[in-house]
Motif scaffolding. Structure first.
Motif, PDB file in Angstrom:
ATOM      1  N   GLY A 303       0.857  -1.215   0.076  1.00  0.00           N
ATOM      2  CA  GLY A 303       0.013  -0.100   0.116  1.00  0.00           C
ATOM      3  C   GLY A 303       0.948   1.139  -0.002  1.00  0.00           C
ATOM      4  O   GLY A 303       0.608   2.286   0.426  1.00  0.00           O
ATOM      5  N   HIS A 304       2.137   1.040  -0.682  1.00  0.00           N
ATOM      6  CA  HIS A 304       2.986   2.227  -0.453  1.00  0.00           C
ATOM      7  C   HIS A 304       2.597   3.378  -1.393  1.00  0.00           C
ATOM      8  O   HIS A 304       1.976   2.941  -2.654  1.00  0.00           O
ATOM      9  N   CYS A 305       2.939   4.390  -1.170  1.00  0.00           N
ATOM     10  CA  CYS A 305       2.745   5.599  -2.289  1.00  0.00           C
ATOM     11  C   CYS A 305       4.021   6.376  -2.601  1.00  0.00           C
ATOM     12  O   CYS A 305       4.105   7.375  -3.351  1.00  0.00           O
ATOM     13  N   VAL A 306       5.203   6.051  -2.138  1.00  0.00           N
ATOM     14  CA  VAL A 306       6.477   6.537  -2.651  1.00  0.00           C
ATOM     15  C   VAL A 306       7.578   5.473  -2.962  1.00  0.00           C
ATOM     16  O   VAL A 306       7.431   4.410  -2.194  1.00  0.00           O
ATOM     17  N   THR A 307       8.402   5.489  -3.996  1.00  0.00           N
ATOM     18  CA  THR A 307       9.179   4.440  -4.206  1.00  0.00           C
ATOM     19  C   THR A 307      10.471   5.214  -4.697  1.00  0.00           C
ATOM     20  O   THR A 307      10.573   6.336  -5.399  1.00  0.00           O
ATOM     21  N   HIS A 308      11.683   4.286  -4.097  1.00  0.00           N
ATOM     22  CA  HIS A 308      13.054   4.944  -4.388  1.00  0.00           C
ATOM     23  C   HIS A 308      13.553   4.045  -5.304  1.00  0.00           C
ATOM     24  O   HIS A 308      13.518   2.853  -5.536  1.00  0.00           O
ATOM     25  N   LEU A 309      14.377   4.728  -6.456  1.00  0.00           N
ATOM     26  CA  LEU A 309      15.269   3.916  -7.172  1.00  0.00           C
ATOM     27  C   LEU A 309      16.562   4.417  -6.844  1.00  0.00           C
ATOM     28  O   LEU A 309      17.066   5.523  -6.405  1.00  0.00           O
ATOM     29  N   SER A 310      17.775   3.606  -7.218  1.00  0.00           N
ATOM     30  CA  SER A 310      19.093   4.052  -7.148  1.00  0.00           C
ATOM     31  C   SER A 310      19.570   4.926  -8.005  1.00  0.00           C
ATOM     32  O   SER A 310      19.174   5.236  -9.383  1.00  0.00           O
ATOM     33  N   ALA A 311      20.243   6.087  -7.427  1.00  0.00           N
ATOM     34  CA  ALA A 311      20.505   7.084  -8.237  1.00  0.00           C
ATOM     35  C   ALA A 311      22.089   6.986  -9.098  1.00  0.00           C
ATOM     36  O   ALA A 311      22.458   7.838  -9.805  1.00  0.00           O
ATOM     37  N   ASP A 312      22.541   5.919  -8.885  1.00  0.00           N
ATOM     38  CA  ASP A 312      23.885   5.633  -8.869  1.00  0.00           C
ATOM     39  C   ASP A 312      23.958   4.980 -10.377  1.00  0.00           C
ATOM     40  O   ASP A 312      23.180   3.989 -10.941  1.00  0.00           O
ATOM     41  N   ARG A 313      25.078   5.276 -11.253  1.00  0.00           N
ATOM     42  CA  ARG A 313      25.303   4.610 -12.748  1.00  0.00           C
ATOM     43  C   ARG A 313      25.721   3.125 -12.469  1.00  0.00           C
ATOM     44  O   ARG A 313      25.397   2.462 -13.300  1.00  0.00           O
ATOM     45  N   GLU A 331       7.293   6.500 -19.298  1.00  0.00           N
ATOM     46  CA  GLU A 331       6.380   5.404 -19.500  1.00  0.00           C
ATOM     47  C   GLU A 331       6.039   4.684 -18.321  1.00  0.00           C
ATOM     48  O   GLU A 331       4.872   4.217 -18.060  1.00  0.00           O
ATOM     49  N   VAL A 332       6.793   4.586 -17.494  1.00  0.00           N
ATOM     50  CA  VAL A 332       6.243   3.927 -15.941  1.00  0.00           C
ATOM     51  C   VAL A 332       5.951   4.813 -15.041  1.00  0.00           C
ATOM     52  O   VAL A 332       4.611   4.689 -14.433  1.00  0.00           O
ATOM     53  N   ALA A 333       6.399   5.972 -14.687  1.00  0.00           N
ATOM     54  CA  ALA A 333       6.039   7.081 -13.735  1.00  0.00           C
ATOM     55  C   ALA A 333       4.471   7.497 -14.162  1.00  0.00           C
ATOM     56  O   ALA A 333       3.559   7.412 -13.227  1.00  0.00           O
ATOM     57  N   PRO A 334       4.107   7.705 -15.302  1.00  0.00           N
ATOM     58  CA  PRO A 334       2.862   8.487 -15.587  1.00  0.00           C
ATOM     59  C   PRO A 334       1.833   7.231 -15.226  1.00  0.00           C
ATOM     60  O   PRO A 334       0.881   7.352 -14.611  1.00  0.00           O
ATOM     61  N   ALA A 335       2.154   5.942 -15.520  1.00  0.00           N
ATOM     62  CA  ALA A 335       1.035   4.986 -15.240  1.00  0.00           C
ATOM     63  C   ALA A 335       0.921   4.737 -14.015  1.00  0.00           C
ATOM     64  O   ALA A 335      -0.207   4.629 -13.403  1.00  0.00           O
ATOM     65  N   LEU A 336       1.945   4.833 -13.116  1.00  0.00           N
ATOM     66  CA  LEU A 336       2.266   4.628 -11.659  1.00  0.00           C
ATOM     67  C   LEU A 336       1.242   5.694 -10.927  1.00  0.00           C
ATOM     68  O   LEU A 336       0.468   5.803  -9.975  1.00  0.00           O
ATOM     69  N   ARG A 337       1.546   6.958 -11.361  1.00  0.00           N
ATOM     70  CA  ARG A 337       0.937   8.049 -10.757  1.00  0.00           C
ATOM     71  C   ARG A 337      -0.503   8.195 -11.059  1.00  0.00           C
ATOM     72  O   ARG A 337      -1.150   8.522 -10.241  1.00  0.00           O
ATOM     73  N   ARG A 338      -0.878   7.554 -12.129  1.00  0.00           N
ATOM     74  CA  ARG A 338      -2.511   7.484 -12.408  1.00  0.00           C
ATOM     75  C   ARG A 338      -3.161   6.488 -11.593  1.00  0.00           C
ATOM     76  O   ARG A 338      -4.254   6.528 -10.969  1.00  0.00           O
ATOM     77  N   ALA A 339      -2.277   5.335 -11.298  1.00  0.00           N
ATOM     78  CA  ALA A 339      -2.858   4.174 -10.492  1.00  0.00           C
ATOM     79  C   ALA A 339      -2.714   4.436  -8.961  1.00  0.00           C
ATOM     80  O   ALA A 339      -3.779   3.926  -8.287  1.00  0.00           O
ATOM     81  N   ILE A 340      -1.690   5.094  -8.536  1.00  0.00           N
ATOM     82  CA  ILE A 340      -1.860   5.176  -6.999  1.00  0.00           C
ATOM     83  C   ILE A 340      -1.348   6.614  -6.532  1.00  0.00           C
ATOM     84  O   ILE A 340      -0.525   7.357  -7.033  1.00  0.00           O
ATOM     85  N   PRO A 341      -2.434   7.149  -5.821  1.00  0.00           N
ATOM     86  CA  PRO A 341      -2.315   8.489  -5.309  1.00  0.00           C
ATOM     87  C   PRO A 341      -0.941   8.594  -4.487  1.00  0.00           C
ATOM     88  O   PRO A 341      -0.524   7.831  -3.789  1.00  0.00           O
ATOM     89  N   GLY A 342      -0.287   9.853  -4.582  1.00  0.00           N
ATOM     90  CA  GLY A 342       0.993  10.075  -3.872  1.00  0.00           C
ATOM     91  C   GLY A 342       0.390  10.812  -2.611  1.00  0.00           C
ATOM     92  O   GLY A 342      -0.410  11.488  -2.506  1.00  0.00           O
ATOM     93  N   PRO A 343       1.476  11.042  -1.517  1.00  0.00           N
ATOM     94  CA  PRO A 343       1.136  11.521  -0.541  1.00  0.00           C
ATOM     95  C   PRO A 343       1.121  13.186  -0.664  1.00  0.00           C
ATOM     96  O   PRO A 343       1.565  13.701  -1.595  1.00  0.00           O
ATOM     97  N   PRO A 344       0.594  14.053   0.169  1.00  0.00           N
ATOM     98  CA  PRO A 344       0.866  15.553   0.065  1.00  0.00           C
ATOM     99  C   PRO A 344       2.128  15.957  -0.080  1.00  0.00           C
ATOM    100  O   PRO A 344       3.063  15.273   0.641  1.00  0.00           O
ATOM    101  N   TRP A 345       2.582  16.725  -0.803  1.00  0.00           N
ATOM    102  CA  TRP A 345       3.957  16.973  -1.177  1.00  0.00           C
ATOM    103  C   TRP A 345       4.060  18.686  -1.296  1.00  0.00           C
ATOM    104  O   TRP A 345       3.532  19.299  -1.958  1.00  0.00           O
ATOM    105  N   PRO A 346       4.973  19.021  -0.108  1.00  0.00           N
ATOM    106  CA  PRO A 346       4.972  20.366  -0.066  1.00  0.00           C
ATOM    107  C   PRO A 346       5.580  20.921  -1.192  1.00  0.00           C
ATOM    108  O   PRO A 346       6.235  20.516  -2.106  1.00  0.00           O
ATOM    109  N   SER A 347       4.838  22.394  -1.692  1.00  0.00           N
ATOM    110  CA  SER A 347       5.365  22.761  -2.925  1.00  0.00           C
ATOM    111  C   SER A 347       6.352  23.942  -2.767  1.00  0.00           C
ATOM    112  O   SER A 347       6.619  24.831  -3.804  1.00  0.00           O
ATOM    113  N   ILE A 348       6.869  24.276  -1.641  1.00  0.00           N
ATOM    114  CA  ILE A 348       7.714  25.283  -1.262  1.00  0.00           C
ATOM    115  C   ILE A 348       9.046  24.929  -2.178  1.00  0.00           C
ATOM    116  O   ILE A 348       9.583  23.731  -2.309  1.00  0.00           O
ATOM    117  N   GLY A 349       9.505  26.042  -2.635  1.00  0.00           N
ATOM    118  CA  GLY A 349      11.018  25.669  -3.357  1.00  0.00           C
ATOM    119  C   GLY A 349      11.700  26.979  -3.025  1.00  0.00           C
ATOM    120  O   GLY A 349      11.389  27.831  -2.543  1.00  0.00           O
TER     121      GLY A 349
END
Length: 351
Positions: A303-313, A331-349
């Motif tokens: 039931g997770h809504c955040v996934t991490h991938l390795s940043a390294d080459r 191709e992957v991220a758009p399909a998963l974003r549609r299927a699984i709602p993400g947590p609230p994410w602060p928009s401060i930058g």
């Protein structure tokens, strides 16, 4: 769903060329990868904390501050902050400074940390680590919430109406609790209503799924709405290509180098072949359709809504690395974003 790239800044020979980059070059690569993550639309970039070989990640606040100066949008994660080893007052000063410098983009993942060498370096007894982690978190939390703190505990001198500067920009800060198999971290997260980040990298899915189920049970035990629980999960490896065989061929040298290192250290591999690793671990290696299906399959258990991938080459060329991340975002991220709602994410930058 939200997506992070995370690095522990391992410092090992390239599994294809055998070359070992100078420490400065390896650190610059980490910063460049953070810029790439922001350019390609990833939601966060994380830097781990380890104080032993073969890692260069002994000071995440320094690395993340440099990344903050080179980026504007992406959330900046610690993965994890080892509060069992650190003075929580000093950790608060470092991360509050980073929160201000980044324009409020900090996300903390805390944890006990692994490895006997780093524990010995900081003169921390193994039987005290969980208590130190919990106590450090309680004080860290108070410092973030209040301008003046009075506190006493077992592992550092007491505070009386103490002021610690600078004050953080974010109120409140989101603090995740990183855990591999520990129910202690789960209990701390559930007690305080904090999100959980499952390591999910060493073993097959079952122990991680059980720990997440336990987290949700403890969340409800503490009187919280189960719908409010937030879970993130790691992945054991990543490479994406248009054809699954191309992804396997590109990742094979990385896997074989990892296997050789495990055997050199006297460790019995959990996944002895690449095929087994791809099938039974959380690794995302294959075509876009295969990777999407695997994340959805894990989501059924977590039931997770955040996934991490390795940043390294690892052993891939910069072009191969970028192409895999671009394909994931296309191709992957758009399909998963549609299927699984993400947590609230602060928009401060940062301005």
């Amino acid at each position: 769903m939200k997506f992070l790239l995370i690095t522990l800044i391992t410092h090992t020979p390239d599994p294809v060329t055998g070359e070992l980059a100078a420490p400065g070059a390896r650190l610059r690569e980490v910063v460049e990868n953070a810029g790439l993550a922001e350019e390609l639309g990833f939601d966060g970039y994380g830097v781990g904390e380890r104080h032993e070989r073969p890692f260069l990640s002994s000071s995440p606040p320094v690395v993340l501050s440099h990344i903050a100066a080179r980026t504007r949008r992406i959330r900046l994660f610690t993965a994890v902050t080892t509060l069992s080893l650190l003075d929580p007052v000093r950790a608060f000063e470092d991360y509050s400074m980073l929160d201000n410098l980044s324009g409020g983009r900090l996300e903390l993942i805390i944890g006990k940390g692994n490895g006997s060498a780093q524990r010995e370096l900081f003169d921390v007894a193994p039987e005290d680590q969980w208590d130190r982690n919990a106590e450090g978190y309680e004080l860290f939390r108070k410092l973030w919430q209040a301008d003046r703190v009075t506190w006493s505990g077992r592992f550092r001198p007491p505070l009386t109406a103490a002021e610690v500067w600078p004050r953080p920009l974010q109120q409140p800060i989101r603090i995740w609790h990183g855990s591999a198999t520990s129910r202690e971290s789960v209990e701390l997260a559930a007690k305080h209503g904090d999100p959980l980040f499952s390591a999910n990298v060493t073993n097959p899915i079952e122990p991680y799924a059980e720990l997440i189920r336990h987290y949700r049970r403890r969340w409800a035990f503490h009187g919280r709405d189960p719908a409010d629980a937030v879970v993130g999960a790691g992945t054991a490896g990543f490479h994406l290509a248009g054809r699954s065989q191309d992804a396997l061929d590109a990742y094979r040298p990385i896997f074989e180098a990892r296997l050789a290192l495990q055997r050199k250290l006297g460790q019995e591999p959990v996944f002895p072949t690449l095929a087994d690793f791809v099938e039974r671990s959380s690794a995302l290696i294959g075509s876009p359709a295969q990777v999407t299906e695997k994340v959805l399959r894990y989501h059924e258990q977590f039931g997770h809504c955040v996934t991490h991938l390795s940043a390294d080459r690892d052993g891939r060329t910069p072009r191969e690395h970028r192409a895999a991340l671009e394909l994931f975002q296309a191709e992957v991220a758009p399909a998963l974003r549609r299927a699984i709602p993400g947590p609230p994410w602060p928009s401060i930058g940062a301005s």
